[in-house]
Every structure is written in structure tokens, then in C-alpha cells.
Design an enzyme around this catalytic site. Structure first.
Site, PDB file in Angstrom:
ATOM      1  N   ARG A  31       0.943  -1.206   0.016  1.00  0.00           N
ATOM      2  CA  ARG A  31       0.000  -0.114   0.019  1.00  0.00           C
ATOM      3  C   ARG A  31       0.943   1.372   0.071  1.00  0.00           C
ATOM      4  NH1 ARG A  31       2.715   2.005   2.846  1.00  0.00           N
ATOM      5  NH2 ARG A  31       2.663   1.936   5.439  1.00  0.00           N
ATOM      6  N   HIS A  38       1.107  10.409  10.220  1.00  0.00           N
ATOM      7  CA  HIS A  38       1.298  10.686  11.742  1.00  0.00           C
ATOM      8  C   HIS A  38       0.033  11.026  12.503  1.00  0.00           C
ATOM      9  CE1 HIS A  38       5.510   9.737  12.247  1.00  0.00           C
ATOM     10  NE2 HIS A  38       5.971  10.356  10.833  1.00  0.00           N
ATOM     11  N   ASP A  40      -2.577   8.404  12.731  1.00  0.00           N
ATOM     12  CA  ASP A  40      -3.064   7.152  13.237  1.00  0.00           C
ATOM     13  C   ASP A  40      -2.877   7.060  14.866  1.00  0.00           C
ATOM     14  OD1 ASP A  40      -0.418   6.784  13.148  1.00  0.00           O
ATOM     15  OD2 ASP A  40      -0.436   4.827  12.388  1.00  0.00           O
ATOM     16  N   GLY A 127      10.682  -3.655   2.888  1.00  0.00           N
ATOM     17  CA  GLY A 127      11.430  -2.677   3.742  1.00  0.00           C
ATOM     18  C   GLY A 127      11.803  -1.202   3.277  1.00  0.00           C
ATOM     19  N   ASP A 177      -1.912  -0.511   7.815  1.00  0.00           N
ATOM     20  CA  ASP A 177      -1.463  -1.313   6.624  1.00  0.00           C
ATOM     21  C   ASP A 177      -2.318  -2.524   6.372  1.00  0.00           C
ATOM     22  OD1 ASP A 177       0.448   0.820   6.941  1.00  0.00           O
ATOM     23  OD2 ASP A 177       2.087  -0.777   7.565  1.00  0.00           O
ATOM     24  N   TYR A 227      10.327   8.782  16.573  1.00  0.00           N
ATOM     25  CA  TYR A 227       8.847   8.523  16.305  1.00  0.00           C
ATOM     26  C   TYR A 227       8.452   8.651  18.010  1.00  0.00           C
ATOM     27  CZ  TYR A 227       9.601   7.010  11.820  1.00  0.00           C
ATOM     28  OH  TYR A 227      10.110   6.748  10.437  1.00  0.00           O
TER      29      TYR A 227
HETATM   30  P1  ADP Z   1       7.869  -2.561   4.734  1.00  0.00           P
HETATM   31  O1  ADP Z   1       6.540  -3.454   5.418  1.00  0.00           O
HETATM   32  O2  ADP Z   1       7.936  -1.372   4.747  1.00  0.00           O
HETATM   33  O3  ADP Z   1       8.243  -3.400   3.466  1.00  0.00           O
HETATM   34  P2  ADP Z   1       9.143  -4.116   7.257  1.00  0.00           P
HETATM   35  O4  ADP Z   1      10.419  -3.751   7.743  1.00  0.00           O
HETATM   36  O5  ADP Z   1       7.847  -3.589   8.062  1.00  0.00           O
HETATM   37  O6  ADP Z   1       9.106  -3.172   5.734  1.00  0.00           O
HETATM   38  O7  ADP Z   1       8.890  -5.445   6.593  1.00  0.00           O
HETATM   39  C1  ADP Z   1       9.797  -5.985   6.129  1.00  0.00           C
HETATM   40  C2  ADP Z   1      10.215  -7.622   6.408  1.00  0.00           C
HETATM   41  O8  ADP Z   1       8.959  -8.314   6.180  1.00  0.00           O
HETATM   42  C3  ADP Z   1      11.053  -7.890   5.642  1.00  0.00           C
HETATM   43  O9  ADP Z   1      12.553  -7.627   6.241  1.00  0.00           O
HETATM   44  C4  ADP Z   1      11.134  -9.757   6.079  1.00  0.00           C
HETATM   45  O10 ADP Z   1      11.228  -9.973   7.172  1.00  0.00           O
HETATM   46  C5  ADP Z   1       9.363  -9.769   5.679  1.00  0.00           C
HETATM   47  N1  ADP Z   1       8.950  -9.864   4.332  1.00  0.00           N
HETATM   48  C6  ADP Z   1       8.113  -9.028   3.749  1.00  0.00           C
HETATM   49  N2  ADP Z   1       7.877  -9.763   2.580  1.00  0.00           N
HETATM   50  C7  ADP Z   1       8.327 -10.821   2.694  1.00  0.00           C
HETATM   51  C8  ADP Z   1       8.735 -12.088   1.543  1.00  0.00           C
HETATM   52  N3  ADP Z   1       8.154 -11.808   0.428  1.00  0.00           N
HETATM   53  N4  ADP Z   1       9.595 -13.057   1.994  1.00  0.00           N
HETATM   54  C9  ADP Z   1      10.104 -12.952   2.944  1.00  0.00           C
HETATM   55  N5  ADP Z   1      10.124 -12.188   3.884  1.00  0.00           N
HETATM   56  C10 ADP Z   1       9.268 -11.035   3.775  1.00  0.00           C
HETATM   57 MG    MG Z   2       5.960  -3.181   7.560  1.00  0.00          MG
END
Ligand code: ADP
Ligand code: MG
Length: 390
Positions: A31, A38, A40, A127, A177, A227
Site C-alpha cells: 500500500r 502521523h 493514526d 523494507g 497497513d 517517533y
Molecule cells: P515494509 O513493511 O515497509 O516493507 P518492514 O520492515 O515492516 O518493511 O517489513 C519487511 C520485512 O518483512 C522483511 O525484512 C521480511 O522479514 C518480511 N517480509 C516481507 N515480505 C517478505 C517476503 N516476500 N519474503 C520474506 N520475508 C518477507
Molecule cells: Mg512493515
């Protein structure tokens, strides 16, 4: 990759990995938050949109009939293994904790998915602030719905996924999210009231506009401490004004309480109170396809995040400056940072016919000004989580 292409790819990879075709396929999108930053944790409104980038899972029962879920991701060398014979707990590899938390949520509701072999891939960048984590959780939940043949209320599904992120990944995220990933609808944004959890689909089907997502490819590591400070400053402002949260405060009340606040607390509150108002007005503008007005709210949101809330950074500001330079004539209605800040992505509202030229211009100018390659993609409001093969 379109969703059908992505789903075919994941099915083919499942077949290669496990030697048979999958029996179930599920998908959930990432999304972008169009406006309402900020707000929520101040009980305010957010206005996210599901993007045409998804996590897709393909699955079948294991041939050995074991009561174990094995998930293999294209992004991770190590599979996540969930033994259903014992209570599901936090474990390694770390990425497996997101699906683990979701499985635990179903078990807590008396639903046992049973053993599964799973293959997954995601086109949501990991990420980057586009919520690959929520896509992973909601996709897992949707797959379990497919497997068990029992769907749960999408709001309950979103809350289950949020709890997984809290309890198993240790991330104290809000509800946005998971709500948009579970409840998004094609051609619509989701106006979400973070106080009441009431949702409203806001139609945005004008083919003449699209959202451009510009990843600055930077992430400044002052994040979590800052934050926590912002939250404390918002709570202080609410206390001084005499309201439960800044959601209840009016600009008038803020002005009357100004002399009792530090300048910093005053500016934090001014951002939140203004942003909640902008979000509601922007939703109205979108309903009326009044794109120049929506764009102005986006620019105002960015200025407020930069100057009052102080969560922007040089790279995000550079992108917004370039967008303003291109301007209305060049097809940009508005642009702002999106997500928590200190890096990550900007979101721009643009004329669909100008996407290519705008992308090129932003990429070139951003590289010239920062030395960094931005990653830019466009999306129209996409569908939320779906069972592709039941
Ligand atoms: P965002 O949600 O903004 O992408 P986050 O740090 O919250 O960043 O989430 C990322 C983490 O979610 C990755 O480091 C991993 O651990 C997990 N993740 C998300 N998608 C996958 C995927 N397709 N395969 C494996 N891990 C995933
Ligand atoms: Mg995330």
C-alpha cells in the site's frame, strides 16, 4: 507483472520446488498512504491505497501428510517451518515470524490450517515503507481462508494480522497497513478512521490520473527514537489543550493553548490537527475528481511534515521540489513524503498521460542532485487480498 502473471509465476515456481502443481493460491497487496501522516496514533484519519504490487502464495498439502507448514520465499535462503503439533512461538528465521503470528491468530480462534507446503514471492519491495510486512501477513491469512474454506470478516482478518506484527515481529504498528491490504478495492482509496476503525471506500476511477511512487532509496537511522518523541509531544499537546487526543482538538483550541506550550509541542500539534483536516478534505476532493485541490493538500501535507513535524529529510524534499518544478503544466498535481519519514518514498498525484515524462525527469534530476538512483513506479488503486485458486 500483472497479478495473473505473478500468480502464474508463483504457481510455476511451486511446481519446480515441490514437484506438483499448487492446490491453493492467495494474494495480498502492499500500500501507499496518499495522505494522513502521523495521524493514526492521534486517533485521526488516514487515506491509503492498495498498490498493484502483491505478495502471492501457492500451497498444497505436504505429500508426507505431516502437520507442518513449510514456507519458501524467493527473498530468503532459509524456509520458515511451523510445527503445528506444538504451540506456535517466535523463532528463526526471523521473516517466518510474520506468518507464524498469523497461524497463531487462527489457532487462537480454534482454526487449524493443517500441514502445508508453501511457495511465495512478492513484488512489493521489502523494507521500503510500502508494507511488504502487512502483505505477507494478510496473504498468509487469506491462504488459510482458502485452505480451510472458511472466510473471516476482513476487519477481523486485518486485526489478526496486526496482532501478528505486534506479538511475533515486535513492531507496534497501527491498523492502516493491514486494513488496506485486507479491505482495499480496485478503483478505490480507503478512508480509515483510526479511532472508530470505521472505513469508507472512496472511488478514484478517473483513468486520467494515477499515483506515482518514488523510492528515494535512503533510510536515515534516527527512526524509532524520533517517533517515540513525536508521540510524547502529541500526548503533551493533547494534555495541555485538555482533550483525550489531538483528534478532538480544533485549530482554535490550539491557538488558545499556544502560550502554555513549547514551540516544538505547538508545531507538532499544528501538524496533526491540520493533517487530520486535510485528509478528510482530500477524500472529498477525490470523490469529486478535483485533482488540483487534492494536489494542493498533498503539497501542504509535505510542508507541514517537513517544517512542523520535522520528519522529512533532504532526499524527500528534493523529490517534492522536483515535482513542484514540473508542476501542473507538466502533469503533476501534488507530491508529498509518505510513511513515517526520514527516507522511504514520496507519492505524487499525476496525469496518466504524462507518467513517462515525469518519471524520466524525476529520475534524472534526483540523481543529479543527490547522486542516488531513485526507483519509480506508478499504480492505480488496486484490489485488496484475494483468493486466486480455491
Ligand atoms: P515494509 O513493511 O515497509 O516493507 P518492514 O520492515 O515492516 O518493511 O517489513 C519487511 C520485512 O518483512 C522483511 O525484512 C521480511 O522479514 C518480511 N517480509 C516481507 N515480505 C517478505 C517476503 N516476500 N519474503 C520474506 N520475508 C518477507
Ligand atoms: Mg512493515
Amino acid at each position: 507483472m500483472t497479478l495473473p502473471e505473478l500468480s502464474a509465476y508463483v504457481a510455476a515456481e511451486f511446481q519446480k520446488t515441490y514437484g506438483r502443481p499448487p492446490r491453493w493460491i492467495a494474494a495480498a497487496p502492499g500500500r501507499v498512504n496518499v495522505i494522513g501522516e502521523h495521524t493514526d496514533y492521534n486517533d485521526g484519519f488516514v487515506l491509503p491505497m492498495a498498490i498493484e504490487f502483491y505478495t502471492v502464495m501457492a500451497a498444497d498439502r505436504p505429500v508426507d501428510g505431516k502437520n507442518v507448514i513449510t514456507l519458501r520465499s524467493t527473498f530468503e535462503p532459509e524456509p520458515a517451518v511451523i510445527d503445528l503439533a506444538v504451540p506456535v512461538k517466535i523463532s528463526t528465521p526471523k521473516w517466518g515470524n510474520y506468518p507464524r503470528g498469523v497461524v497463531a491468530g487462527f489457532q487462537a480462534r480454534g482454526v487449524n490450517p493443517g500441514g502445508l507446503d508453501v511457495f511465495l514471492h512478492s513484488t512489493v519491495p521489502l523494507g521500503s515503507g510500502l508494507s511488504s510486512s502487512a502483505a505477507l501477513e494478510v496473504c498468509t491469512a487469506t491462504l488459510i481462508e482458502a485452505v480451510t474454506g472458511k472466510t473471516i470478516d476482513p476487519i477481523e482478518k486485518a486485526l489478526l494480522a496486526q496482532k501478528a506484527e505486534h506479538d511475533f515481529a515486535g513492531v507496534p504498528c497501527g491498523i492502516m497497513d493491514q486494513f488496506i491490504s485486507a479491505l482495499g478495492r480496485e478503483g478505490h482509496l480507503l478512508l480509515l478512521d483510526c479511532r472508530t476503525r470505521k472505513t469508507e471506500l472512496v472511488p478514484m476511477s478517473d483513468p486520467a490520473v494515477a499515483l506515482l511512487i518514488i523510492n528515494t532509496n535512503v533510510k536515515h537511522e534516527l527512526g524509532s527514537g524520533e517517533y517515540a518523541k513525536r508521540r510524547a509531544e502529541c500526548e503533551a499537546a493533547a494534555r495541555i489543550i485538555g482533550v483525550a487526543s489531538l483528534r478532538d482538538a480544533t485549530p482554535d483550541q490550539l491557538e488558545r493553548a499556544k502560550s502554555k506550550m513549547t514551540d516544538v509541542v505547538y508545531r507538532r500539534a499544528r501538524h496533526v490537527i491540520g493533517e487530520i483536516e486535510r485528509t478528510v478534505h482530500a477524500a472529498e476532493g477525490i470523490r469529486q475528481s478535483n485533482w488540483p485541490t487534492v494536489g494542493q493538500f498533498m503539497y501542504a501535507s509535505h510542508a507541514s511534515l517537513r517544517d512542523d513535524y520535522e520528519v522529512s529529510c533532504k532526499e524527500l524534499d528534493v523529490v517534492v521540489d522536483i515535482a513542484e518544478d514540473i508542476g501542473y503544466k507538466g502533469g503533476v498535481y501534488g507530491c508529498r513524503m509518505t510513511g513515517g519519514g526520514f527516507g522511504g518514498c514520496c507519492v505524487a498525484l499525476v496525469k496518466a498521460e504524462a507518467i513517462e515524462a515525469i518519471t524520466k525527469k524525476i529520475a534524472t534530476d534526483y540523481k543529479a542532485k543527490t547522486g542516488i538512483d531513485a526507483v519509480i513506479f506508478s499504480s492505480r488503486p488496486a484490489a485488496g487480498a484475494t483468493i486466486i485458486k480455491a
